[in-house]
Design a protein around this motif. Sequence first.
Motif, PDB file in Angstrom:
ATOM      1  N   THR A  22       3.673  -4.110   1.335  1.00 23.06           N
ATOM      2  CA  THR A  22       3.573  -3.669   2.730  1.00 23.06           C
ATOM      3  C   THR A  22       2.207  -3.047   3.027  1.00 23.06           C
ATOM      4  O   THR A  22       1.945  -2.636   4.149  1.00 23.06           O
ATOM      5  CB  THR A  22       4.676  -2.639   3.061  1.00 23.06           C
ATOM      6  N   ASP A  23       1.355  -2.956   2.008  1.00 26.65           N
ATOM      7  CA  ASP A  23       0.035  -2.342   2.165  1.00 26.65           C
ATOM      8  C   ASP A  23      -1.050  -3.410   2.305  1.00 26.65           C
ATOM      9  O   ASP A  23      -0.811  -4.590   2.077  1.00 26.65           O
ATOM     10  CB  ASP A  23      -0.294  -1.445   0.965  1.00 26.65           C
ATOM     11  N   LEU A  24      -2.251  -2.942   2.651  1.00 21.76           N
ATOM     12  CA  LEU A  24      -3.376  -3.838   2.859  1.00 21.76           C
ATOM     13  C   LEU A  24      -4.623  -3.237   2.221  1.00 21.76           C
ATOM     14  O   LEU A  24      -4.965  -2.090   2.482  1.00 21.76           O
ATOM     15  CB  LEU A  24      -3.600  -4.004   4.365  1.00 21.76           C
ATOM     16  N   PRO A  44      -5.112   0.695  -1.059  1.00 20.19           N
ATOM     17  CA  PRO A  44      -3.920   1.552  -1.086  1.00 20.19           C
ATOM     18  C   PRO A  44      -3.929   2.464  -2.314  1.00 20.19           C
ATOM     19  O   PRO A  44      -4.414   2.078  -3.376  1.00 20.19           O
ATOM     20  CB  PRO A  44      -2.760   0.553  -1.161  1.00 20.19           C
ATOM     21  N   GLU A  45      -3.433   3.647  -2.148  1.00 15.80           N
ATOM     22  CA  GLU A  45      -3.469   4.677  -3.197  1.00 15.80           C
ATOM     23  C   GLU A  45      -2.875   4.193  -4.522  1.00 15.80           C
ATOM     24  O   GLU A  45      -3.431   4.451  -5.577  1.00 15.80           O
ATOM     25  CB  GLU A  45      -2.724   5.928  -2.707  1.00 15.80           C
ATOM     26  N   ASP A  46      -1.764   3.469  -4.478  1.00 10.89           N
ATOM     27  CA  ASP A  46      -1.114   3.033  -5.723  1.00 10.89           C
ATOM     28  C   ASP A  46      -1.870   1.901  -6.420  1.00 10.89           C
ATOM     29  O   ASP A  46      -1.624   1.611  -7.584  1.00 10.89           O
ATOM     30  CB  ASP A  46       0.345   2.641  -5.464  1.00 10.89           C
TER      31      ASP A  46
END
Length: 98
Positions: A22-24, A44-46
Amino acid sequence: MIDTAEVSDNDFLRQFEYKIDTDLAIIEYALQERKIFLTKLIVPEDKHTEAFENKFITLVLEHLKERNLSVVPTCPTIAKFMRKHREYKSMLPIGVRI
């Protein structure tokens, strides 16, 4: 990790994108004549690892090499990457040093 087909150029928003769940992950740019200024890297942080960033930057630079564009890295992370990977030095415009 990253597939070339999954990195896309969103020319409306002037950014390269890689969708991760769901991240970009994004590299923003400004295009001027035959030069592209890579201005910002957002991950994204992860997924914020050097290996992920390096692979994403490599894929974007390879895409730009195919388009025969000169690259001006204004983002510190991308400039650092290009200093380490001298094979991309030929993509810098004449007179630009990093």
